[in-house]
Design a protein around this motif. Structure first.
Motif, PDB file in Angstrom:
ATOM      1  N   LEU A  52      43.558  56.772 -43.457  1.00 23.36           N
ATOM      2  CA  LEU A  52      42.200  57.450 -43.534  1.00 23.36           C
ATOM      3  C   LEU A  52      42.145  58.337 -42.180  1.00 23.36           C
ATOM      4  O   LEU A  52      41.847  57.727 -41.220  1.00 23.36           O
ATOM      5  CB  LEU A  52      41.255  56.488 -43.998  1.00 23.36           C
ATOM      6  CG  LEU A  52      39.985  57.334 -44.231  1.00 23.36           C
ATOM      7  CD1 LEU A  52      39.898  57.956 -45.341  1.00 23.36           C
ATOM      8  CD2 LEU A  52      38.828  56.280 -44.412  1.00 23.36           C
ATOM      9  N   LYS A  53      41.753  59.697 -42.328  1.00 27.19           N
ATOM     10  CA  LYS A  53      41.611  60.440 -41.166  1.00 27.19           C
ATOM     11  C   LYS A  53      40.001  60.774 -41.029  1.00 27.19           C
ATOM     12  O   LYS A  53      39.390  61.089 -42.128  1.00 27.19           O
ATOM     13  CB  LYS A  53      42.052  61.682 -41.440  1.00 27.19           C
ATOM     14  CG  LYS A  53      43.882  61.520 -41.262  1.00 27.19           C
ATOM     15  CD  LYS A  53      44.481  62.840 -41.312  1.00 27.19           C
ATOM     16  CE  LYS A  53      45.835  62.720 -41.167  1.00 27.19           C
ATOM     17  NZ  LYS A  53      46.719  64.051 -41.047  1.00 27.19           N
ATOM     18  N   LYS A  96      43.719  60.972 -52.311  1.00 26.87           N
ATOM     19  CA  LYS A  96      45.126  60.378 -52.278  1.00 26.87           C
ATOM     20  C   LYS A  96      45.039  59.094 -51.582  1.00 26.87           C
ATOM     21  O   LYS A  96      45.625  58.127 -51.869  1.00 26.87           O
ATOM     22  CB  LYS A  96      46.248  61.266 -52.047  1.00 26.87           C
ATOM     23  CG  LYS A  96      47.518  60.716 -51.982  1.00 26.87           C
ATOM     24  CD  LYS A  96      48.321  61.848 -51.682  1.00 26.87           C
ATOM     25  CE  LYS A  96      49.809  61.247 -51.910  1.00 26.87           C
ATOM     26  NZ  LYS A  96      50.978  62.286 -51.640  1.00 26.87           N
ATOM     27  N   SER A  97      44.260  59.085 -50.245  1.00 28.04           N
ATOM     28  CA  SER A  97      44.394  58.023 -49.220  1.00 28.04           C
ATOM     29  C   SER A  97      43.422  56.776 -50.017  1.00 28.04           C
ATOM     30  O   SER A  97      44.011  55.598 -49.815  1.00 28.04           O
ATOM     31  CB  SER A  97      43.768  58.344 -47.821  1.00 28.04           C
ATOM     32  OG  SER A  97      44.570  59.419 -47.286  1.00 28.04           O
ATOM     33  N   LEU A  98      42.495  57.159 -50.559  1.00 26.52           N
ATOM     34  CA  LEU A  98      41.467  56.174 -51.117  1.00 26.52           C
ATOM     35  C   LEU A  98      42.045  56.001 -52.542  1.00 26.52           C
ATOM     36  O   LEU A  98      41.536  54.804 -53.057  1.00 26.52           O
ATOM     37  CB  LEU A  98      40.323  56.704 -51.055  1.00 26.52           C
ATOM     38  CG  LEU A  98      39.679  56.916 -49.735  1.00 26.52           C
ATOM     39  CD1 LEU A  98      38.194  57.830 -50.065  1.00 26.52           C
ATOM     40  CD2 LEU A  98      39.332  55.470 -49.027  1.00 26.52           C
ATOM     41  N   GLY A  99      42.963  56.591 -53.288  1.00 23.83           N
ATOM     42  CA  GLY A  99      43.276  56.504 -54.624  1.00 23.83           C
ATOM     43  C   GLY A  99      41.984  56.339 -55.570  1.00 23.83           C
ATOM     44  O   GLY A  99      42.245  55.837 -56.652  1.00 23.83           O
ATOM     45  N   THR A 126      31.491  62.051 -57.982  1.00 18.72           N
ATOM     46  CA  THR A 126      31.761  60.932 -59.029  1.00 18.72           C
ATOM     47  C   THR A 126      31.051  59.618 -58.327  1.00 18.72           C
ATOM     48  O   THR A 126      30.598  59.742 -57.060  1.00 18.72           O
ATOM     49  CB  THR A 126      33.387  60.752 -59.158  1.00 18.72           C
ATOM     50  OG1 THR A 126      33.685  60.322 -57.801  1.00 18.72           O
ATOM     51  CG2 THR A 126      33.977  62.044 -59.339  1.00 18.72           C
ATOM     52  N   THR A 127      30.939  58.657 -59.093  1.00 19.13           N
ATOM     53  CA  THR A 127      30.508  57.499 -58.780  1.00 19.13           C
ATOM     54  C   THR A 127      31.271  57.044 -57.177  1.00 19.13           C
ATOM     55  O   THR A 127      30.589  56.515 -56.468  1.00 19.13           O
ATOM     56  CB  THR A 127      30.791  56.270 -59.798  1.00 19.13           C
ATOM     57  OG1 THR A 127      29.979  56.690 -60.822  1.00 19.13           O
ATOM     58  CG2 THR A 127      30.068  55.093 -59.260  1.00 19.13           C
ATOM     59  N   ALA A 128      32.706  57.002 -57.387  1.00 22.28           N
ATOM     60  CA  ALA A 128      33.271  56.786 -56.094  1.00 22.28           C
ATOM     61  C   ALA A 128      32.756  57.559 -54.894  1.00 22.28           C
ATOM     62  O   ALA A 128      32.675  56.946 -53.739  1.00 22.28           O
ATOM     63  CB  ALA A 128      34.739  56.830 -56.148  1.00 22.28           C
ATOM     64  N   GLY A 129      32.629  58.698 -55.204  1.00 20.27           N
ATOM     65  CA  GLY A 129      32.030  59.533 -54.064  1.00 20.27           C
ATOM     66  C   GLY A 129      30.866  59.378 -53.448  1.00 20.27           C
ATOM     67  O   GLY A 129      30.480  59.500 -52.419  1.00 20.27           O
TER      68      GLY A 129
END
Length: 297
Positions: free
Chosen positions: A3-4, A43-46, A61-64
């Motif tokens: 993760l950057k 992609k890093s977080l899936g 999104t909910t993840a965001g």
């Protein structure tokens, strides 16, 4: 994939603005580059972080939403550290601000030069203006000394302005890698700019001679994404394209391009640092070895 922290920062700016266009302007980067950074973060977080909708403000999104909530304390701490560090040396040297206006999203090569200066020159910052009223507004602001430099796609018309033609920027037909089709049969996503005047300037396809089929309209970031993952294509200036994710399918049997011009007021003397920057842009990006042209006196 690691993760950057810069990708996380780009995501936070996008989350705050709700728009790839606004976030890219704030970050001084192309919308496609920003879209790539967000895609790498996802992609890093899936997880999918942005709910993308053509022509609409992007929502989380909910993840965001969860990532934004968890990341805010970290970024707030980083901003506080940066602010404290700048405060220590603030009185040592005055700030140098380049006020630049562009009729387009700022050319990637110019943006790279400005980014390099911001990293190497103490107290240097850039104030970018993308006027919706077209090139006339930039010319007026230059003459009124509200801007230091301007980037137009045609030579200025007002007297008292000088300009240097930069390297031509071609238009290309782009789409997903491996798409096999004759360009005459392709269907296109028409991209939308910030204003009607910019639509006219950006979109110079010779429609009467070679008609094309427009199937949808989208902002630049979304149009590029659709072209990348579908059979639809896009006719677009080359400097909008990240060739790591998009490949050119074919060249049309005609040439369409525009030649950006770096413009400045002849009556205004730029500070030595900004004059040096102007000369660097001209030397690295000029299209001919001739001297700068002047409009009027």
């Amino acid at each position: 994939m690691a993760l950057k922290i810069e990708s996380l920062y780009y995501f936070m700016v996008l989350a705050e603005t709700g728009s790839f266009t606004a976030a890219a302007e704030k970050l001084y980067m192309s919308q496609q580059a920003l879209s790539n950074q967000i895609a790498q973060l996802e992609k890093s977080l899936g997880k999918i972080l942005i709910q993308r909708s053509p022509g609409k403000v992007h929502s989380l999104t909910t993840a965001g939403q969860q990532l934004q909530l968890e990341s805010q304390p970290l970024l707030s701490r980083m901003q506080a550290l940066e602010k404290n560090n700048l405060a220590v040396t603030e009185s040592e040297q005055p700030e140098i601000c380049l006020r630049i206006g562009s009729i387009l999203v700022l050319d990637a090569k110019i943006a790279q030069i400005l980014h390099h200066w911001s990293q190497t020159e103490a107290h240097f910052r850039v104030q970018l203006t993308l006027p919706v009223a077209g090139p006339e507004q930039i010319e007026k602001q230059l003459l009124n000394q509200e801007l230091d430099l301007g980037v137009l796609i045609d030579p200025p018309t007002q007297t008292g302005l000088a300009f240097q033609a930069l390297a031509p920027e071609p238009y290309l037909i782009v789409g997903r890698a491996g798409l096999q089709a004759e360009w005459q049969t392709l269907q296109y996503i028409s991209y939308i700019s910030n204003s009607e005047s910019q639509d006219h300037l950006l979109n110079r396809w010779p429609e009467k001679q070679w008609p094309r089929q427009i199937v949808a309209h989208a902002d630049i970031a979304m149009a590029l994404e659709i072209a990348q993952y579908s059979d639809f294509c896009l006719h677009i200036p080359r400097h909008f394209i990240d060739f790591e994710s998009l490949s050119e399918i074919c060249k049309p049997p005609f040439r369409t391009d525009f030649t950006p011009c770096l413009v400045w007021a002849t009556a205004k003397t730029l500070p030595p640092v900004l004059e040096k920057l102007k000369l660097e842009i001209i030397q690295r990006l000029h299209s001919t070895p001739s001297s700068p042209f002047q409009v009027g006196s």
